[in-house]
Every structure is written in structure tokens, then in C-alpha cells.
Design a protein around this motif. Structure first.
Motif, PDB file in Angstrom:
ATOM      1  N   UNK A 171       0.839  -1.205   0.000  1.00  0.00           N
ATOM      2  CA  UNK A 171       0.000   0.000   0.000  1.00  0.00           C
ATOM      3  C   UNK A 171       0.872   1.253   0.000  1.00  0.00           C
ATOM      4  N   UNK A 172       2.004   1.212   0.731  1.00  0.00           N
ATOM      5  CA  UNK A 172       2.934   2.348   0.725  1.00  0.00           C
ATOM      6  C   UNK A 172       3.496   2.574  -0.681  1.00  0.00           C
ATOM      7  N   UNK A 173       3.935   1.511  -1.321  1.00  0.00           N
ATOM      8  CA  UNK A 173       4.519   1.646  -2.662  1.00  0.00           C
ATOM      9  C   UNK A 173       3.462   2.115  -3.656  1.00  0.00           C
ATOM     10  N   UNK A 174       2.274   1.544  -3.554  1.00  0.00           N
ATOM     11  CA  UNK A 174       1.175   1.927  -4.445  1.00  0.00           C
ATOM     12  C   UNK A 174       0.854   3.419  -4.302  1.00  0.00           C
ATOM     13  N   UNK A 175       0.904   3.908  -3.079  1.00  0.00           N
ATOM     14  CA  UNK A 175       0.650   5.326  -2.823  1.00  0.00           C
ATOM     15  C   UNK A 175       1.736   6.196  -3.441  1.00  0.00           C
ATOM     16  N   UNK A 202       7.567  -0.749 -14.906  1.00  0.00           N
ATOM     17  CA  UNK A 202       6.352  -1.541 -15.083  1.00  0.00           C
ATOM     18  C   UNK A 202       6.377  -2.803 -14.240  1.00  0.00           C
ATOM     19  N   UNK A 203       7.557  -3.382 -14.060  1.00  0.00           N
ATOM     20  CA  UNK A 203       7.658  -4.584 -13.228  1.00  0.00           C
ATOM     21  C   UNK A 203       7.188  -4.293 -11.806  1.00  0.00           C
ATOM     22  N   UNK A 204       7.539  -3.112 -11.303  1.00  0.00           N
ATOM     23  CA  UNK A 204       7.125  -2.727  -9.958  1.00  0.00           C
ATOM     24  C   UNK A 204       5.617  -2.525  -9.908  1.00  0.00           C
ATOM     25  N   UNK A 205       5.062  -1.851 -10.908  1.00  0.00           N
ATOM     26  CA  UNK A 205       3.621  -1.599 -10.917  1.00  0.00           C
ATOM     27  C   UNK A 205       2.840  -2.902 -11.018  1.00  0.00           C
ATOM     28  N   UNK A 206       3.321  -3.826 -11.807  1.00  0.00           N
ATOM     29  CA  UNK A 206       2.640  -5.117 -11.916  1.00  0.00           C
ATOM     30  C   UNK A 206       2.700  -5.891 -10.597  1.00  0.00           C
ATOM     31  N   UNK A 207       3.854  -5.815  -9.918  1.00  0.00           N
ATOM     32  CA  UNK A 207       4.003  -6.535  -8.657  1.00  0.00           C
ATOM     33  C   UNK A 207       3.106  -5.944  -7.569  1.00  0.00           C
ATOM     34  N   UNK A 208       2.973  -4.624  -7.568  1.00  0.00           N
ATOM     35  CA  UNK A 208       2.149  -3.961  -6.552  1.00  0.00           C
ATOM     36  C   UNK A 208       0.673  -4.198  -6.815  1.00  0.00           C
ATOM     37  N   UNK A 209       0.276  -4.134  -8.081  1.00  0.00           N
ATOM     38  CA  UNK A 209      -1.109  -4.376  -8.442  1.00  0.00           C
ATOM     39  C   UNK A 209      -2.054  -3.293  -7.972  1.00  0.00           C
ATOM     40  N   UNK A 210      -3.333  -3.580  -8.096  1.00  0.00           N
ATOM     41  CA  UNK A 210      -4.355  -2.636  -7.673  1.00  0.00           C
ATOM     42  C   UNK A 210      -4.690  -2.881  -6.205  1.00  0.00           C
ATOM     43  N   UNK A 211      -5.133  -1.826  -5.565  1.00  0.00           N
ATOM     44  CA  UNK A 211      -5.472  -1.940  -4.155  1.00  0.00           C
ATOM     45  C   UNK A 211      -5.555  -0.580  -3.509  1.00  0.00           C
ATOM     46  N   UNK A 212      -5.751  -0.540  -2.218  1.00  0.00           N
ATOM     47  CA  UNK A 212      -5.916   0.742  -1.520  1.00  0.00           C
ATOM     48  C   UNK A 212      -4.634   1.554  -1.470  1.00  0.00           C
ATOM     49  N   UNK A 213      -4.799   2.860  -1.414  1.00  0.00           N
ATOM     50  CA  UNK A 213      -3.693   3.782  -1.188  1.00  0.00           C
ATOM     51  C   UNK A 213      -3.868   4.442   0.170  1.00  0.00           C
ATOM     52  N   UNK A 214      -2.765   4.947   0.701  1.00  0.00           N
ATOM     53  CA  UNK A 214      -2.786   5.659   1.975  1.00  0.00           C
ATOM     54  C   UNK A 214      -3.057   7.124   1.677  1.00  0.00           C
ATOM     55  N   UNK A 215      -4.150   7.651   2.178  1.00  0.00           N
ATOM     56  CA  UNK A 215      -4.525   9.035   1.929  1.00  0.00           C
ATOM     57  C   UNK A 215      -4.822   9.722   3.261  1.00  0.00           C
TER      58      UNK A 215
END
Length: 500
Positions: free
Chosen positions: A376-380, A455-468
Motif C-alpha cells: 500500500x505504501x509503494x502503491x501510494x 512496469x515490473x514494480x507496478x505489476x508486482x504492486x497491483x491494484x489496491x488501496x492507497x494511503x490518503x
């Protein structure tokens, strides 16, 4: 807060049941004041007693939570039950039938409001920085004692013998407060008590309007404790925080460091020849700098550096300065209340707005959380920066999230170039966990600790919640820890298993 409100409510309800049995309201209030002082001493003693440290990431979290809840209950609930008696009992002293009920009630509320203002403004901003919270707490207990004794002595409906008993009781309680403070049985800084109990050493203590700060060492390892929590140690992980963005942008002239800690990131940036601002929330923290680095005075006197006492989030939103890089080292533990304000999407966007074109941001994310929470941290972070690279720290304490609109493809040669700057490699090697590695060893080690980017990082993280800002997930960890619905703890090996 729950215990406080519950105690006040129980005290008020208890008075409702006792109201018709109370012959003298003044005696009730006086006794309540003495009992409050006794309970404050007992609570202060419990506070300094050994207990399990509360960590949301610990496997013993449930036991730690139970220990914390039990201590909090013993400290807060009895005292607030007695306090809950006092205000409605005081209201009973208001006369009726003479036409001044309204003004009397208004006066009582005004005095109560004034006391609340003193408690929430004068004490933390003036009294505590002057004498410390343990002495302040002891002083308040003595005020309770003095008020209680005065009320008992002033109640003329008591016999002379009863008034003498009240005076003796007040004197005994006052002596108990003073002895408890002087002996250290109570009213001691819990961090200092812990270090003394475990064979650690205290270098210095300070307390300001934000928190108590202790400089010292434990198991020969220098540390700094803020509000009872160890913030950081001297490690290669903090040494490399500013070196990574400088390696990526060798022409950088000014950087921003959020969170002073031991001063490592600020000092390293200046040593690398870059001007640096460091923002620290707790005013007493930079004053401990000299306990960790003998050249602290020279570093603080460096005209290229500036220490700013402010909230890091507010600084990036209010300053008009622009930076070539921003590094953030959030205070642990990651679940702490308020820490999310420098880990949310809105914060990253505000920090990015303070970057010069092609500037770099490095956010430190520690171990001690689940893999899902880390993602979630990385996705954010990816929500603010199109180019992101994640590298594990060589010291083994966490990860660097590196973001920019420009290139973040860190190379060994770039690391070698920054380590070749005068004094930089020697500074890195001064960390206790450096193990005297060569520049080539450091360059190859950091590159080998890369998890993913692009893109490899984005694929590994995938979709999901972000910290806001309105969903600060790290702070709301209780149910996740209690039910362990995600038992997989963060590790580089586990992250690499996600790569396709």
C-alpha cells in the motif's frame, strides 16, 4: 480517552447514588482531592514500572496490548472516577432560592473552563518545558493535596479532632508525593527508568511542548528516544538516504531532509557538498546532535545548512523554497498516530511540488509490517511519481522508495561517483554496521538489493488501496493485528516472489 470519559461518567453516576448520604459536600470534595493525589502517585509508579513494549508488528502483540490496556486502566480509571465526583459535587455547593443561581453556575463553568485552558495550554507550553512532565505531575498532586487539606480544615461543621485528622492526612499525602518523586519510585521519566533498569546509559534528557527526548545508549548502541520510543540508530541505511538522490542527480545544490533524528541525513548531505534544510517537529531533538557526532557544532554552523523547527507536512505545503531532492525518514513505529501525514498521497504530491524539474524524492519505509501493508505504501508513492525504484537498505532496517518524473535507474557508477566525494566514504564507514566495505562493495551491494522498478514494480504492486489523508491505514492496524488476516511479514525475499 475511553477510560478517561468512562471514569468521569462513573464518578458522576456514583455521586448520584451517594448524594443523599453525604452530610458535607466540602468534606467529600476535600477527601476526593487527597485520594486523587494518592492515585496520581500510584499511577506514576505504575507508569515507570517494567512493562511489555507495545509494537504492532510484534508476534507478542496481543500480550503487549493486554499489558498496555491493564496499565492504562490502573493509571487512568481510578483517578478519573474520583475526579468525576468533584465537578457535580462542586455544583451542589451553589446556593438556590436567592436569585443568583444563573450567575453562580456561570462562575463555576468559567472557573472550570479556565482550569481546562491552564491544563491544555499553560502546562504543556510553559511549565513542562521548564521542569518536565514528571515534576509537573508531582506538582499537580501537591496542588490536589493542598486543596483537599484546606477544604477539610475549613469545614466548620467538622469537629476539631476531625479537622486535625484531615490536616495529618494531607501532610502524610504531601510527604508521600515528595518522597516518591525524590526516590524515583514514581514521577520518573519512564525511558530513563528503563535504561537504568537494563544497564543502559543516559547522556541527556530534555522535554518541550511536543515530547520528552532522551539521548543515551543501550547495549553500547547510541540511540535517541522521543516520547519513549527509540527513533533511530547510526546505521548505513540513514547514511545512504541523501547519497542515493545525490548519486542520481550529481548536480544537486539543495536538498530537504524531513525528520532530524540523530542528524545523520542532514550531516551526510552537507558532507557531500550539498546545501540542506532539515525539518524537525520536536525542538529538543537537534539539541542532542552533539552526543552522536563530535563535529555537531561545526555542522550546525555550516552556512549551507538550516534546521527548521516545524511540522514536515506543513513545511512542504507552506514554503516557497525549491529543492533538488527530498528525503523523508518517518519516526517509528510505522503505526504511530500522526505518522501517516508524511506517508500519504497528498503529502507526496505536496513534496513533489517543492521539487525542481527532474528532482528526486526518497521515502524510507521500515520493516515491521506485513507485505500487504508495505505494498500500500509503494502503491501510494506510485500515485505521485511516474518513475519509482525500490531498494532494500544494506543495514537491514527497511526500504528506500525512490521517485521522480525523471530517471531513477541508479547505477553502480553513479554510486561510485558520490562515494568518491571528499569524506563521503569515510563517513559511511563510520557507521557501526558498515564493516569497512570499499566503494565498489557498497555500489554492488545496493544494486543487488534492488527489488523492482518501472512496469515490473507496478505489476508486482497491483491494484489496491492507497494511503490518503482520509484513509491513514497504517494507524488503524488493531483489527489487522488481532485477527492476523495477513500473517506474511515484509521481507525482500517475499517481495521478489511477486515479480513476474
Amino acid at each position: 480517552l475511553v477510560l478517561f470519559l468512562l471514569g468521569i461518567a462513573i464518578g458522576a453516576a456514583l455521586l448520584g447514588r451517594l448524594r443523599h448520604r453525604v452530610r458535607s459536600t466540602l468534606v467529600l470534595i476535600g477527601v476526593a482531592q487527597l485520594v486523587t493525589a494518592v492515585l496520581v502517585v500510584a499511577g506514576a509508579a505504575i507508569l515507570t514500572a517494567p512493562g511489555l513494549p507495545l509494537s504492532g508488528a510484534s508476534k507478542l502483540f496481543v500480550a503487549q496490548l493486554g499489558s498496555f490496556a491493564w496499565q492504562a486502566t490502573l493509571i487512568v480509571l481510578p483517578a478519573t472516577i474520583v475526579m468525576g465526583l468533584v465537578f457535580p459535587a462542586t455544583a451542589q455547593l451553589l446556593g438556590d432560592g436567592h436569585g443568583s443561581e444563573g450567575s453562580d453556575a456561570g462562575s463555576l463553568l468559567a472557573v472550570n473552563t479556565a482550569g481546562s485552558l491552564v491544563g491544555t495550554f499553560v502546562l504543556p507550553f510553559f511549565v513542562i518545558p521548564l521542569i518536565g512532565s514528571p515534576a509537573t505531575l508531582a506538582g499537580l498532586a501537591l496542588v490536589n493535596t493542598a486543596v483537599g487539606t484546606a477544604l477539610l480544615l475549613g469545614e466548620q461543621r467538622l469537629t476539631a479532632g476531625a479537622r486535625r485528622v484531615g490536616a495529618v492526612a494531607g501532610a502524610v499525602v504531601a510527604v508521600a508525593v515528595v518522597v516518591a518523586m525524590v526516590s524515583g519510585v514514581a514521577f520518573a521519566n519512564p525511558t530513563v527508568a528503563m535504561l537504568n533498569r537494563t544497564g543502559g546509559h543516559v547522556y541527556a534528557t530534555a522535554e518541550d511542548e511536543i515530547a520528552s527526548v532522551v539521548a543515551g545508549d543501550r547495549n553500547t548502541q547510541p540511540q535517541i528516544w522521543v516520547a519513549g520510543t527509540s527513533m533511530t540508530i547510526i546505521t548505513v541505511d540513514t547514511k545512504f538516504m541523501p547519497l542515493i538522490p545525490i548519486a542520481l542527480r550529481p548536480n544537486a545544490t539543495r536538498g530537504l531532509v524531513i525528520a532530524f533524528g540523530m542528524g545523520t541525513g542532514f550531516r551526510t548531505a552537507l558532507n557531500a557538498g550539498v546545501a540542506a534544510d532539515v525539518v524537525e517537529l520536536v525542538p529538543s531533538v537537534p539539541a542532542m546532535f552533539h552526543w552522536y557526532y563530535p563535529d555537531a557544532a561545526a555542522v550546525l554552523a555550516n552556512p549551507k545548512g538550516q534546521v527548521i523547527i516545524a511540522d514536515g507536512r506543513n513545511h512542504v505545503e507552506l514554503t516557497d523554497r525549491m529543492y533538488d531532492f527530498v528525503i523523508v525518514d518517518p519516526p517509528p513505529p510505522i503505526e504511530s498516530s500522526g505518522v501517516s501525514v508524511i506517508s500519504t498521497l497528498e503529502f507526496y504530491q505536496a513534496a513533489k511540488a517543492r521539487l525542481n524539474p527532474d528532482g528526486v524524492m526518497v521515502q524510507w519505509v521500515p520493516y515491521g509490517q506485513t507485505q500487504t501493508e508495505f505494498l500500500a505504501h509503494v502503491r501510494t508513492f506510485l500515485g505521485a511519481f511516474p518513475n519509482v525504484k525500490v531498494i532494500a537498505g544494506a543495514g537491514g532496517y527497511g526500504f528506500y522508495m525512490i521517485g521522480s518524473d525523471g530517471n531513477v535507474d541508479l547505477t553502480q557508477q553513479e554510486l561510485l561517483d558520490v562515494l568518491a566525494r571528499p569524506g563521503v566514504l569515510a563517513d559511511v564507514d563510520s557507521a557501526p554496521d558498515a564493516n569497512n566495505r570499499s566503494a565498489q562493495d557498497w555500489a554492488s551491494t545496493l544494486i543487488s538489493l534492488t527489488w523492482a522498478q518501472g512496469r515490473q514494480l507496478r505489476d508486482a504492486v497491483g491494484k489496491g488501496p492507497r494511503i490518503t489523508d482520509d484513509r491513514p491505514m497504517p494507524e488503524y492496524f488493531l483489527l489487522r493485528r488481532l485477527f492476523r488476516n495477513d500473517p506474511k511479514m515484509l521481507s525482500l525475499k517475499g517481495l521478489r516472489a511477486l515479480l513476474k
